[in-house]
Scaffold this motif. Sequence first.
Motif, short mmCIF file in Angstrom:
data_model
loop_
_atom_site.label_atom_id
_atom_site.label_comp_id
_atom_site.label_asym_id
_atom_site.label_seq_id
_atom_site.Cartn_x
_atom_site.Cartn_y
_atom_site.Cartn_z
N THR B 125 2.64 4.45 1.69
CA THR B 125 1.70 3.37 1.98
C THR B 125 2.29 2.02 1.60
OG1 THR B 125 -0.02 4.93 1.40
CG2 THR B 125 -0.69 2.64 1.71
N LEU B 126 2.97 1.99 0.47
CA LEU B 126 3.59 0.73 0.07
C LEU B 126 4.59 0.25 1.11
CD1 LEU B 126 4.25 0.97 -3.76
CD2 LEU B 126 2.71 -0.55 -2.54
N TYR B 127 5.35 1.17 1.69
CA TYR B 127 6.29 0.79 2.72
C TYR B 127 5.57 0.30 3.96
CZ TYR B 127 10.70 2.12 0.63
OH TYR B 127 11.82 2.15 -0.15
N VAL B 128 4.49 0.96 4.30
CA VAL B 128 3.73 0.51 5.46
C VAL B 128 3.19 -0.89 5.20
CG1 VAL B 128 1.66 0.92 6.83
CG2 VAL B 128 3.13 2.81 6.23
N ILE B 129 2.71 -1.11 3.99
CA ILE B 129 2.21 -2.44 3.65
C ILE B 129 3.35 -3.45 3.70
CG2 ILE B 129 1.25 -3.82 1.77
CD1 ILE B 129 -0.57 -1.68 1.08
N ALA B 130 4.54 -3.00 3.38
CA ALA B 130 5.67 -3.93 3.43
C ALA B 130 5.85 -4.50 4.82
CB ALA B 130 6.96 -3.22 3.00
N LEU B 131 5.45 -3.73 5.83
CA LEU B 131 5.50 -4.24 7.19
C LEU B 131 4.61 -5.46 7.34
CD1 LEU B 131 5.21 -1.33 9.74
CD2 LEU B 131 7.11 -2.88 9.41
N TYR C 32 13.60 -1.76 -3.09
CA TYR C 32 12.44 -2.22 -2.34
C TYR C 32 11.51 -3.04 -3.22
CZ TYR C 32 7.79 -1.93 -0.34
OH TYR C 32 6.55 -2.23 0.09
N ALA C 36 11.60 -6.80 -1.93
CA ALA C 36 10.48 -7.05 -1.01
C ALA C 36 9.16 -7.20 -1.74
CB ALA C 36 10.39 -5.91 0.01
N LEU C 37 8.81 -6.19 -2.50
CA LEU C 37 7.48 -6.20 -3.10
C LEU C 37 7.35 -7.31 -4.13
CD1 LEU C 37 5.09 -4.56 -2.47
CD2 LEU C 37 5.61 -3.04 -4.36
N LEU C 233 2.09 1.86 15.26
CA LEU C 233 2.05 1.00 14.07
C LEU C 233 2.95 -0.22 14.24
CD1 LEU C 233 0.69 1.08 11.33
CD2 LEU C 233 2.75 2.14 10.42
N VAL C 237 1.54 -4.15 14.37
CA VAL C 237 1.90 -5.07 13.28
C VAL C 237 2.85 -6.14 13.77
CG1 VAL C 237 2.99 -5.22 11.05
CG2 VAL C 237 1.49 -3.34 11.54
N GLN C 241 2.14 -10.40 13.91
CA GLN C 241 2.91 -11.36 13.14
C GLN C 241 3.78 -12.25 14.01
OE1 GLN C 241 4.97 -8.50 10.76
NE2 GLN C 241 3.66 -8.85 9.00
N PHE C 289 -1.64 -12.01 6.21
CA PHE C 289 -1.39 -10.68 5.66
C PHE C 289 -2.66 -9.85 5.64
CE2 PHE C 289 -0.09 -7.27 3.10
CZ PHE C 289 -0.89 -7.17 1.98
N LEU C 293 -3.32 -6.52 7.38
CA LEU C 293 -3.62 -5.37 6.53
C LEU C 293 -4.82 -4.61 7.05
CD1 LEU C 293 -3.03 -3.88 3.87
CD2 LEU C 293 -4.65 -5.41 2.76
N ASN C 300 -3.16 2.75 10.66
CA ASN C 300 -2.56 3.80 9.85
C ASN C 300 -3.50 4.98 9.69
OD1 ASN C 300 -0.25 4.58 8.51
ND2 ASN C 300 -0.99 3.93 6.51
#
Lengths: 460, 289, 311
Positions: B125-131, C32, C36-37, C233, C237, C241, C289, C293, C300
């Motif tokens: 899920t975190l990776y999907v959110i990264a999108l 990651y 990224a995060l 997906l 997305v 964007q 976002f 989301l 998803n």
Amino acid sequence: MKSKWFSLVSILLVAIMLISACGATEEPAAEPTEAPAAEAEPTEAPAAEAEEVTLRVLVHQNPPLAEYMEQFNADFEAANPGVTVDLSTVTPGDMATVIQTRLSATDVDVIDYCAGSCSGFSNAVQPYMSGVDKPTWQQLIEANLLMDLTDEPFVQNFDEASIRDAGTFDGRVYAINVARVSYSGMFVNNDLLADVGVAIPTTWSELVSACETVVDSGLQCMTAGGGDGWPIFVGTYGLLGAVFPDQEGLVEGLWTGDTTWNEGKGLEVIEKDQVFAQEMLEPGVTSFSHDEAAVRYTAGDVAFLPTGVWQAPILEENAEFDWTYVPFPGSDDPADNQYLFGKYDMSWMIAADSPHADVAKAYLAALADPDNYQEFVDTTGYLPTQPTATLNSKLGQAVAPLLDTYQVGFEQYWVSPKGAGQWANGSQAASWFAPFNEWTDAKELADQIQADLEAGLAGE
Amino acid sequence: MTTKLNSFIGVFTGGDSASARSRRLKVVSYLILGSLAVFYIWPLIMLISTSLKPLTEYLKDPAGLPTAPTLANFAEAWELANFPQYLLNSAFYTVTATAIFIVSSLFVAFPIARDYFKGSNIILTLYVIALFLPPALIPQFQLILNLGLYNTRPGYILLFLINPIGMIIIVNYIKSIPRELDEAAAVDGASYLRYVLRIIFPLIRPAIATVTVLHAIGIWNEVILPTIYLTNADLYPITRGLIVFQGVYGNNWPGIAAAVLMLMLPLLILFMFLQRYIISGLTAGAVKG
Amino acid sequence: MRIMRKNYLFGSGGRWQRLTPLFLLLPGVLLYFLIALGPSIATSVYSFTDASGLKGAPVNWIGFDNYKEFLFQGLASRDNIAATLRTLQFSALVTVIQFTLGLIIAIILNQNLRGRTFFRTLFFIPVILGVVIQGLMWRLFLLPRGGPMATMFGWLGLQSEFLGGQPSEAFMWVIIVQIWANVGITMVIFLSGMQTISEELYEAARIDGASNWQLFRNVTWPQLTPAINTNFLLNIVGSLQAWQLFYVLIGWKPGSQVLGYLVFAEGFGGTDNPAFRQGFAAAASIVLFFMVLIIGAAANKVVSWREQRYM
């Protein structure tokens, strides 16, 4: 085959660890073990060695400027042994971001401030404006990131107006502006006008009738780079300046409510914009990019080209007719139609934290040297900001008499109030009429512009 | 009517039988492909013809064919944009970052796809959110700066060691490989590492090839990040060199067109090479049989 | 403590050997988080401040002021809501058309046709060329006078300003170019997914007397589930964007912006008042976002539901 895969993977996994480890230590030039390319050179010479200096200069992308800088840098290096000039180029669109990052990394010494629309220090926050953000250059100054140049001798080489309007904040000088441009005029095809039997128009009515005559003769009145969008309204900046010669006052009036877009002279501008967009411009201008329109103009069957002086080189190279550049006659009083409006383009600044302050100042001094500056003007075609320099081109001669009354244009001063709608900037109205956008009635558009503007004014 | 629909669709779902019906339906395929291809070939021709025109001719007539085709733009691009040196840099960044990324994501994707531990779904899920994540240019910059990796090759490569899209593609592809294979291998006494590298990796070649291409293209064509992170000209990738063709109010499009046509050749070759793996028929029998 | 589930069968050795997958997974996940995060979380924090991003400039906590300004101030809300609606419209159209077209092309090109390598490469070329060149090619193609599309329109007796004209029409053309540019990716993902469908499944179904449509619906479609989910997906997305094609094809034209473009403009200066406003730009991008989301999470969910049904 399979064991080869295995060892390759192991090497790569080790590389991952290496890279993460490399980051943790303070080795900025370290590289992974399997790097085939050459070592990256250290970005800064150690400050202790005063002999070897790399001066990092950041400029915006402009081909004639690049040509000048190449020669200038070579000369500067020759005159200052031990100094290497490291020139980086970015587009004006990226300039603000790159200035920000490079200052944070202490990775720049001399900056050519030409960010976004490249406007010097004109868009300061005026006292009658409330709730607007400080412009980028002011933020840089207040964060103590720019060097104070007030007492440097080379500042005196430039004319007072440019130092005052484009480089001064709160009484101190932080940038020397080296370039003016004008965009409020139009190129005129003298030969075509002579053929058609029309004089260069000096009032709006004359322009309208000149256009009609030209079109009746089977030729085109005006063209513009409609494909790029902005050339359409930039072509009307002169119109705006003719109706409102006091452009700074116009900004204040709009903010205080004394001037509105949907009454009086404001409405007059919008109505004339419509005539410009729908009757004067030739059909099909959306086919042309900005440069293509200028080339189109050199074909010789279009009377006027309302655009900036920077197009002159294209005309000089390709036009086979006699041409000149005159202010756009937006008013019916010829006295109002005599000004050139424009903006201050690129300015030079020095990073306050630069480890090579002396070299940087010497660099600016060399840029400001009148001989070098004349060379700069000759190569780039900018309108000069030094009283001793002259623009020797055909364009330069055409506009020379008008330079004394040069003024900064509306769009340099204009700051939108927060919360203003997308139609608030009336100076762009010409590009909102059909066929470029959806509006067909001047009064309706003017009302919308005013409403969008007031939405922002009311919020504060 | 239904039979017509059936036969129309039939060509898409069957293999190739040798009947006349199949031949007629192949004609339909070619018709569809052909009409779409027009909209790909024509703009491409316009791009090529742009690259063969001198700038003034382009400005006069952007849409037409060149009257006197010239290769000057290509030569100019090669010299002005410093192609040889910057090309090497681009290749280095692309190859290194892609290789490291593929390997590291393989070992992330597999446990997630198999749901081996409690947190695997959260990580996916975190990776999907990264999108969905917004661009974080300045915070990322400050991170790299604080790591001391500003204006260095490792620092630049670091930015490209992640790719949520690639991860999702690989995870989803692994899910289509039946677990029975895992069980059989485990029973045979294979170790995890060997299994993933020697059995799974070849089986998911189509996904790996797809992700490799997409990831490589992303790195190769990147313009903004080199502008910010690589201020030393020795480190420039080729996209940085293209700036010479931009003007203040308008660009030298023939020059850009020529440069990009040269620039895309390695990627084109990569794609054509990897197509064999994307469309490898190897997996079909071995997996589902 | 049992970290690995029972379905992990490898590694008969000790505890550490059982944790091998975890060790091998860590580098990727840590990267990651770091690259990224981490920065994205920093962006969210920034959005509650008036940070300019400049070294040495003071940073103050201002709560939701940035969001209020972006969403509600003056007529900004009208423009932003319009942009949001446009973004949803854009995404819906692009997703549906690109998905379908990509699937059709992939099915066609999965056969043993002559020249399939050529076609696959051809449709993928825009992806290789990048946004700026895509913009150049279509600007030329859509030249209102003298461009190929204008010529084709002429055969039908139509005339148009294309990208330089009415915002709604320019908007439609950007949709078309967006699909054109990205259908290659959709196609490739479907193609690679089709490699896992074995011929025997089709044979078995045909022996059972299935019609072609039934073959597609009962064999191809379920077997393609992972690729379908991926494309679904990514399409949604990505199109939510997207802004770069707008930037290169039509620039800043009131009445045509999408949210991604607004966010970019606020952050990097495409409007009247360029200023260093990291905090504000962060808030704008967080708004985008959240929209992504919500829609992405819904997508998803659909994806997981389909997975459970078919796998």
